[in-house]
Design a protein around this motif. Structure first.
Motif, PDB file in Angstrom:
ATOM      1  N   LEU A   1       0.608  -0.854  -0.595  1.00 29.34           N
ATOM      2  CA  LEU A   1       0.096   0.024   0.127  1.00 29.34           C
ATOM      3  C   LEU A   1       0.867   1.165  -0.101  1.00 29.34           C
ATOM      4  CD1 LEU A   1      -3.202  -0.931   2.308  1.00 29.34           C
ATOM      5  CD2 LEU A   1      -3.025  -0.524  -0.099  1.00 29.34           C
TER       6      LEU A   1
ATOM      7  N   MET B   1       2.193   1.467  -3.842  1.00 33.10           N
ATOM      8  CA  MET B   1       0.845   2.223  -4.211  1.00 33.10           C
ATOM      9  C   MET B   1       0.667   3.136  -4.263  1.00 33.10           C
ATOM     10  SD  MET B   1      -0.433  -0.320  -5.877  1.00 33.10           S
ATOM     11  CE  MET B   1      -2.295  -0.242  -5.792  1.00 33.10           C
TER      12      MET B   1
ATOM     13  N   THR C   1      -6.394   2.477 -11.963  1.00 31.00           N
ATOM     14  CA  THR C   1      -6.823   1.614 -11.258  1.00 31.00           C
ATOM     15  C   THR C   1      -8.159   2.275 -10.873  1.00 31.00           C
ATOM     16  OG1 THR C   1      -6.553   3.635 -10.024  1.00 31.00           O
ATOM     17  CG2 THR C   1      -4.890   2.267  -9.521  1.00 31.00           C
ATOM     18  N   LEU C   2      -9.269   1.995 -10.282  1.00 30.93           N
ATOM     19  CA  LEU C   2     -10.597   2.005 -10.089  1.00 30.93           C
ATOM     20  C   LEU C   2     -11.142   3.763  -9.565  1.00 30.93           C
ATOM     21  CD1 LEU C   2     -13.848   1.076 -10.389  1.00 30.93           C
ATOM     22  CD2 LEU C   2     -13.202   0.521  -7.756  1.00 30.93           C
ATOM     23  N   TYR C   3      -9.444   3.872  -8.643  1.00 29.65           N
ATOM     24  CA  TYR C   3      -9.963   5.449  -7.597  1.00 29.65           C
ATOM     25  C   TYR C   3      -8.581   5.202  -7.285  1.00 29.65           C
ATOM     26  CZ  TYR C   3     -10.580   1.790  -3.865  1.00 29.65           C
ATOM     27  OH  TYR C   3     -10.325   1.156  -2.672  1.00 29.65           O
TER      28      TYR C   3
ATOM     29  N   VAL D   1      -9.243   9.042   0.785  1.00 30.75           N
ATOM     30  CA  VAL D   1     -10.316  10.021   1.540  1.00 30.75           C
ATOM     31  C   VAL D   1     -10.497   9.408   3.035  1.00 30.75           C
ATOM     32  CG1 VAL D   1     -12.773  11.228   1.428  1.00 30.75           C
ATOM     33  CG2 VAL D   1     -11.434  10.666  -0.406  1.00 30.75           C
TER      34      VAL D   1
ATOM     35  N   THR E   1     -12.542   7.713   6.753  1.00 26.32           N
ATOM     36  CA  THR E   1     -14.151   7.201   6.423  1.00 26.32           C
ATOM     37  C   THR E   1     -14.890   8.413   6.991  1.00 26.32           C
ATOM     38  OG1 THR E   1     -12.128   5.865   7.899  1.00 26.32           O
ATOM     39  CG2 THR E   1     -14.793   5.548   7.859  1.00 26.32           C
TER      40      THR E   1
ATOM     41  N   LEU F   1     -15.759   9.753   3.369  1.00 24.21           N
ATOM     42  CA  LEU F   1     -16.660   8.754   2.780  1.00 24.21           C
ATOM     43  C   LEU F   1     -18.221   8.954   2.998  1.00 24.21           C
ATOM     44  CD1 LEU F   1     -14.182   5.997   2.154  1.00 24.21           C
ATOM     45  CD2 LEU F   1     -15.486   7.384   0.627  1.00 24.21           C
TER      46      LEU F   1
ATOM     47  N   LYS G   1     -21.323   9.344   1.062  1.00 27.32           N
ATOM     48  CA  LYS G   1     -22.007   8.654   1.293  1.00 27.32           C
ATOM     49  C   LYS G   1     -24.021   9.371   1.379  1.00 27.32           C
ATOM     50  CE  LYS G   1     -20.351   3.477   0.782  1.00 27.32           C
ATOM     51  NZ  LYS G   1     -20.896   2.836   2.418  1.00 27.32           N
TER      52      LYS G   1
ATOM     53  N   ASN H   1      -5.243  -3.798   1.051  1.00 27.66           N
ATOM     54  CA  ASN H   1      -6.769  -3.261   1.000  1.00 27.66           C
ATOM     55  C   ASN H   1      -6.538  -2.297  -0.094  1.00 27.66           C
ATOM     56  OD1 ASN H   1      -8.251  -5.150   2.089  1.00 27.66           O
ATOM     57  ND2 ASN H   1      -7.512  -3.738   4.469  1.00 27.66           N
ATOM     58  N   ILE H   2      -6.532  -2.688  -1.573  1.00 28.13           N
ATOM     59  CA  ILE H   2      -6.082  -2.387  -2.599  1.00 28.13           C
ATOM     60  C   ILE H   2      -7.260  -1.778  -3.532  1.00 28.13           C
ATOM     61  CG2 ILE H   2      -3.298  -2.205  -3.265  1.00 28.13           C
ATOM     62  CD1 ILE H   2      -6.102  -4.261  -4.915  1.00 28.13           C
ATOM     63  N   SER H   3      -7.375  -0.661  -4.595  1.00 29.26           N
ATOM     64  CA  SER H   3      -7.948  -0.772  -5.115  1.00 29.26           C
ATOM     65  C   SER H   3      -7.880  -2.008  -6.642  1.00 29.26           C
ATOM     66  CB  SER H   3      -8.329   0.703  -5.222  1.00 29.26           C
ATOM     67  OG  SER H   3      -8.656   1.086  -6.765  1.00 29.26           O
TER      68      SER H   3
ATOM     69  N   MET I   1     -20.857   1.329  -5.045  1.00 31.67           N
ATOM     70  CA  MET I   1     -19.490   0.036  -5.402  1.00 31.67           C
ATOM     71  C   MET I   1     -18.380   1.871  -5.314  1.00 31.67           C
ATOM     72  SD  MET I   1     -17.223  -0.580  -7.368  1.00 31.67           S
ATOM     73  CE  MET I   1     -17.628  -0.349  -9.559  1.00 31.67           C
ATOM     74  N   ILE I   2     -18.132   2.724  -6.405  1.00 27.50           N
ATOM     75  CA  ILE I   2     -16.685   2.910  -5.955  1.00 27.50           C
ATOM     76  C   ILE I   2     -16.342   3.352  -4.029  1.00 27.50           C
ATOM     77  CG2 ILE I   2     -15.445   5.166  -5.935  1.00 27.50           C
ATOM     78  CD1 ILE I   2     -16.631   5.004  -9.138  1.00 27.50           C
ATOM     79  N   LEU I   3     -17.623   3.955  -3.655  1.00 31.63           N
ATOM     80  CA  LEU I   3     -17.557   4.495  -2.859  1.00 31.63           C
ATOM     81  C   LEU I   3     -17.003   3.246  -1.872  1.00 31.63           C
ATOM     82  CD1 LEU I   3     -20.095   7.619  -2.210  1.00 31.63           C
ATOM     83  CD2 LEU I   3     -17.667   7.763  -2.508  1.00 31.63           C
ATOM     84  N   ASN I   4     -18.468   2.170  -2.014  1.00 29.83           N
ATOM     85  CA  ASN I   4     -18.035   1.377  -0.704  1.00 29.83           C
ATOM     86  C   ASN I   4     -16.629   0.602  -0.512  1.00 29.83           C
ATOM     87  OD1 ASN I   4     -20.283   1.630  -0.044  1.00 29.83           O
ATOM     88  ND2 ASN I   4     -21.758  -0.432  -1.164  1.00 29.83           N
ATOM     89  N   MET I   5     -16.174   0.544  -1.762  1.00 31.62           N
ATOM     90  CA  MET I   5     -14.818  -0.431  -1.893  1.00 31.62           C
ATOM     91  C   MET I   5     -13.759   0.748  -1.377  1.00 31.62           C
ATOM     92  SD  MET I   5     -14.992  -2.437  -4.109  1.00 31.62           S
ATOM     93  CE  MET I   5     -13.497  -3.118  -4.072  1.00 31.62           C
ATOM     94  N   MET I   6     -13.867   2.376  -1.494  1.00 24.67           N
ATOM     95  CA  MET I   6     -12.882   2.548  -0.994  1.00 24.67           C
ATOM     96  C   MET I   6     -13.236   2.858   0.392  1.00 24.67           C
ATOM     97  SD  MET I   6     -12.969   6.170  -3.087  1.00 24.67           S
ATOM     98  CE  MET I   6     -11.350   6.762  -2.972  1.00 24.67           C
ATOM     99  N   GLN I   7     -14.769   2.909   0.844  1.00 25.47           N
ATOM    100  CA  GLN I   7     -14.006   2.730   2.091  1.00 25.47           C
ATOM    101  C   GLN I   7     -13.849   1.572   2.679  1.00 25.47           C
ATOM    102  OE1 GLN I   7     -18.488   3.309   3.262  1.00 25.47           O
ATOM    103  NE2 GLN I   7     -17.329   4.320   5.582  1.00 25.47           N
TER     104      GLN I   7
ATOM    105  N   ALA J   1     -11.877  -0.412   1.786  1.00 18.74           N
ATOM    106  CA  ALA J   1      -9.763  -0.254   1.947  1.00 18.74           C
ATOM    107  C   ALA J   1      -9.060   0.859   2.398  1.00 18.74           C
ATOM    108  CB  ALA J   1      -9.196  -0.031  -0.044  1.00 18.74           C
ATOM    109  N   ASN J   2     -10.094   1.495   3.457  1.00 22.53           N
ATOM    110  CA  ASN J   2     -10.046   2.700   3.787  1.00 22.53           C
ATOM    111  C   ASN J   2      -9.015   2.190   5.450  1.00 22.53           C
ATOM    112  OD1 ASN J   2      -9.154   5.466   4.504  1.00 22.53           O
ATOM    113  ND2 ASN J   2     -11.252   6.441   4.223  1.00 22.53           N
ATOM    114  N   GLN J   3      -7.546   2.203   5.349  1.00 29.53           N
ATOM    115  CA  GLN J   3      -7.002   2.101   6.514  1.00 29.53           C
ATOM    116  C   GLN J   3      -7.404   3.523   7.443  1.00 29.53           C
ATOM    117  OE1 GLN J   3      -3.709  -0.550   5.654  1.00 29.53           O
ATOM    118  NE2 GLN J   3      -5.018  -2.566   6.628  1.00 29.53           N
TER     119      GLN J   3
END
Lengths: 122, 385
Positions: free
Chosen positions: A87, A90, A101-103, A107, A109, A112, A116, B157-159, B251-257, B259-261
């Motif tokens: 990570l 990355m 990448t997807l994103y 950001v 929590t 986010l 949401k 926990n990558i994108s 889905m994008i928001l969920n994935m980010m959440q 992965a968020n560490q």
């Protein structure tokens, strides 16, 4: 904690034995376990000191001259540390030039959650 | 060497002009045109950094130029101190440029091998019987992607992302993802593959290696990454309903959440931060992406052609000017040479000169035969040893 360095196959083998034992060990014990490999005391000592350098073991002096080695991380913790190093790579930025990448934004929590909430009303 | 430098400078100027022009248009037309259009413009700018389009204009003038060059080349040159200095300067610039190219290449090689090593350590192949293969095969069929795509799980926990030089590999985080989300993720990555986005990224790297001294290339690369992602989203959602688009955004928001560490920040921010703002804009685009009207398509194509022309015109202008500077220099030298020649002829005509037989090597055969004639006519004195 030193910087993450990957383990070689043999170092991993030694660590797996230590993780299985789940207690402090002496090099003489390992010498018995690995007897079929024909390793010498010096070989085991080298591996152990490398594992100490890599941050996986800590060393204390026992009775007499023998070193006692303690695992500093569990297998799970080691895996987590390994993943974290990916990570870190990355998020260095330059790596993104090699992937799609997807994103790619970090950001928090809270942010986010806020997004949401905002998005669900759209 | 001089030619090569001219060539590189011209490419750099052409690429920079198109980048600036494309960006200025984006500032005023961000919402009017599609993300795909903005992405194409960035790709056009990148191609001007790499391909010598200005040579097209050169070909047209080739015949004319050839004649001029032949005339110029027929005159011999005199080496002068000033030219030597210029050459030394050009040489120095060339060496600096080459050093930069070398260092940048090494840097990218280092970054790539580091990433490759980390990925190998953290990834495992997805078992062949896993449901994700079925979803991928179905999507490949629907989207007509014939290439073989590899799938791996990553313990970090990558994108999700697409990587690979010869064979594209989709890397997924190892936690359980629902089927509908998985479909959208794979579709997103397959579109990247279909549009050859990884090749665009490689072209970007090449341009950054060659034009490392140009700050605009760094800016362009950032822009390319941004529009590449937005244009991919657009392709995914274009035929989707509003509800499906919302699912994609979620889905994008969920994935980010997932992965968020990062731990929760103790300082709550009420305003949107930069990353959050970017994400918000992306989500709005996902909801609002639509097929554009014909008039906008025509305007977009016209503007696209204008960008291309700007690049070609600016590049040709620079290329020709650099060339004419060197041609002018040659002309000056030739004029000087003619001047010297004239003075020598004057000198020769007013004075009788003398030669030795050992001087033969100093003259061309033609000149020497002329001198021999002059000796016969007693116009020139032949000195004995």
């Amino acid at each position: 904690m030193p910087k993450f360095q990957s383990l070689t196959d043999t170092e991993m083998e030694v660590m797996q034995i230590i993780w299985k034992l789940n207690r402090s060990v002496q090099s003489s014990e390992l010498l018995t376990i690995f007897s079929e490999k024909g390793w010498k005391g010096q070989t085991i000592a080298t591996f152990l000191s490398r594992l100490v350098d890599k941050g996986l073991l800590s060393v204390t002096k026992g009775k007499g001259r023998a070193n006692i080695y303690n695992p500093r991380l569990s297998f799970k913790e080691y895996k987590k540390w390994e993943a974290q190093s990916l990570l870190d790579t990355m998020y260095q930025g330059s790596v993104k030039t090699f992937l799609a990448t997807l994103y790619d934004e970090k950001v928090t929590t809270e942010e986010l959650d806020e997004l949401k909430k905002w998005f669900s009303d759209k | 060497m001089n030619e090569w430098l001219n060539f590189m400078i011209t490419l750099s100027v052409a690429g920079s002009c198109v980048s600036i022009f494309a960006y200025s248009i984006t500032v005023i037309s961000r919402e009017i045109f599609t993300a795909k259009w903005h992405y194409r413009n960035r790709k056009l700018a990148l191609s001007f950094f790499l391909l010598p389009f200005f040579l097209i204009a050169e070909v047209a003038l080739l015949f004319k130029k050839d004649n001029q060059l032949m005339q110029l080349n027929s005159l011999p040159f005199i080496q002068q101190n000033t030219i030597l200095l210029t050459e030394a300067f050009v040489q120095m610039v060339f060496i600096i440029w080459l050093t930069g190219v070398f260092i940048t290449s090494i840097w990218f090689l280092f970054v790539y091998q580091k990433l490759y090593r980390e990925l190998r350590r953290n990834c495992v192949a997805v078992p062949k019987e896993h449901k994700v293969w079925g979803i991928l095969a179905q999507l490949q069929n629907d989207m007509n992607v014939k290439r073989e795509i590899n799938l791996v799980y990553c313990q970090a926990n990558i994108s999700p992302f697409l990587v690979g030089v010869f064979k594209s590999t989709i890397v997924l985080p190892i936690y359980a993802i629902q089927n509908d989300e998985l479909t959208m993720i794979l579709k997103h990555e397959l579109i990247h593959d279909k549009k050859k986005d990884l090749w665009m990224k490689r072209a970007g790297i090449l341009a950054r290696i060659l034009h490392w001294y140009n700050p605009l290339i760094y800016f362009l690369q950032k822009e390319l990454t941004k529009w590449c992602e937005l244009s991919c989203d657009e392709d995914v959602v274009l035929k989707m309903s509003h509800t499906e688009r919302k699912m994609y955004g979620e889905m994008i928001l969920n994935m980010m959440q997932r992965a968020n560490q990062q731990p929760n920040s103790p300082f709550s921010v009420s305003l949107f931060t930069k990353g959050q703002m970017k994400l918000k804009k992306r989500l709005i685009r996902i909801l609002e992406a639509q097929q554009v009207s014909k008039s906008i398509v025509i305007t977009a194509i016209t503007l696209f052609l204008v960008f291309g022309s700007v690049g070609i015109v600016s590049a040709t202008f620079v290329y020709k000017n650099i060339q004419s500077i060197s041609e002018n220099k040659n002309m000056e030298i030739q004029l000087e040479y003619v001047d010297i020649d004239k003075r020598e002829i004057d000198k020769n005509s007013s004075k009788t000169i003398s030669v030795k037989l050992s001087d033969k090597s100093k003259f061309s055969e033609e000149e020497w035969s002329k001198i021999l004639k002059q000796i016969e006519n007693n116009e020139v004195i032949l000195e004995e040893k």
